[in-house]
Write a protein that holds these residues in place. Structure first.
Motif, PDB file in Angstrom:
ATOM      1  N   ASP A  18     -16.514 -20.943 -40.582  1.00 22.30           N
ATOM      2  CA  ASP A  18     -15.113 -21.065 -40.165  1.00 22.30           C
ATOM      3  C   ASP A  18     -14.390 -19.726 -40.036  1.00 22.30           C
ATOM      4  N   LEU A  77     -13.504 -18.672 -36.422  1.00 19.61           N
ATOM      5  CA  LEU A  77     -12.417 -19.504 -35.905  1.00 19.61           C
ATOM      6  C   LEU A  77     -11.076 -19.073 -36.509  1.00 19.61           C
ATOM      7  N   VAL A 122      -7.428 -22.981 -39.755  1.00 14.56           N
ATOM      8  CA  VAL A 122      -8.619 -23.459 -39.035  1.00 14.56           C
ATOM      9  C   VAL A 122      -8.359 -24.841 -38.439  1.00 14.56           C
ATOM     10  N   ALA A 146      -6.152 -24.441 -35.447  1.00  9.09           N
ATOM     11  CA  ALA A 146      -6.917 -23.877 -34.312  1.00  9.09           C
ATOM     12  C   ALA A 146      -7.756 -24.956 -33.637  1.00  9.09           C
ATOM     13  N   LYS A 147      -8.407 -25.789 -34.420  1.00  9.40           N
ATOM     14  CA  LYS A 147      -9.210 -26.872 -33.863  1.00  9.40           C
ATOM     15  C   LYS A 147      -8.334 -27.853 -33.087  1.00  9.40           C
ATOM     16  N   ARG A 160      -5.615 -27.169 -31.556  1.00 13.71           N
ATOM     17  CA  ARG A 160      -5.153 -26.520 -30.319  1.00 13.71           C
ATOM     18  C   ARG A 160      -6.297 -26.194 -29.368  1.00 13.71           C
ATOM     19  N   GLY A 161      -7.531 -26.550 -29.749  1.00 15.23           N
ATOM     20  CA  GLY A 161      -8.677 -26.363 -28.857  1.00 15.23           C
ATOM     21  C   GLY A 161      -9.290 -24.979 -28.896  1.00 15.23           C
ATOM     22  N   ILE A 162      -8.974 -24.199 -29.911  1.00 18.52           N
ATOM     23  CA  ILE A 162      -9.606 -22.884 -30.049  1.00 18.52           C
ATOM     24  C   ILE A 162     -10.979 -23.101 -30.664  1.00 18.52           C
ATOM     25  N   GLU A 163     -11.962 -22.574 -30.021  1.00 20.88           N
ATOM     26  CA  GLU A 163     -13.344 -22.737 -30.528  1.00 20.88           C
ATOM     27  C   GLU A 163     -13.974 -21.420 -30.767  1.00 20.88           C
TER      28      GLU A 163
END
Length: 93
Positions: A46, A49, A84, A87-88, A90-93
């Motif tokens: 993680d 990310l 984290v 971020a997930k 919001r689609g940040i990978e």
């Protein structure tokens, strides 16, 4: 004997369960220090990310005059796990 083993087990468990670090956005220095400490608490998978989320805070635009301030305000009071999860979401990978 069983009572002593139980007490030792509870003491060991209490020593391992620390509260997660909360990001402190009061200044650049405190944010950097708390972010580094919070990052160490994450599983290795993680951490990338987490780093990516800190580089693209919610509400960031090209016209943002102080992106560091935006980052500190957006993530202040959150734990690394919260960052984290955000971020997930919001689609940040």
């Amino acid at each position: 004997m069983m009572r002593l083993a139980t007490l030792l087990s509870l003491a060991a468990l209490a020593a391992c369960s620390e509260a997660p670090t909360v990001l402190d956005g009061t200044s650049r220095e405190t944010f950097a220090r708390s972010a580094e400490q919070a990052r160490r608490e994450l599983p290795i998978a993680d951490r990338l990310l987490f780093d990516a989320a800190l580089k693209s805070p919610p509400g960031n635009r090209y016209s943002t005059k102080d992106p560091d301030k935006l980052k500190r305000e957006a993530y202040a009071g959150m734990t690394a796990a919260d960052v984290v999860a955000d971020a997930k979401a919001r689609g940040i990978e």
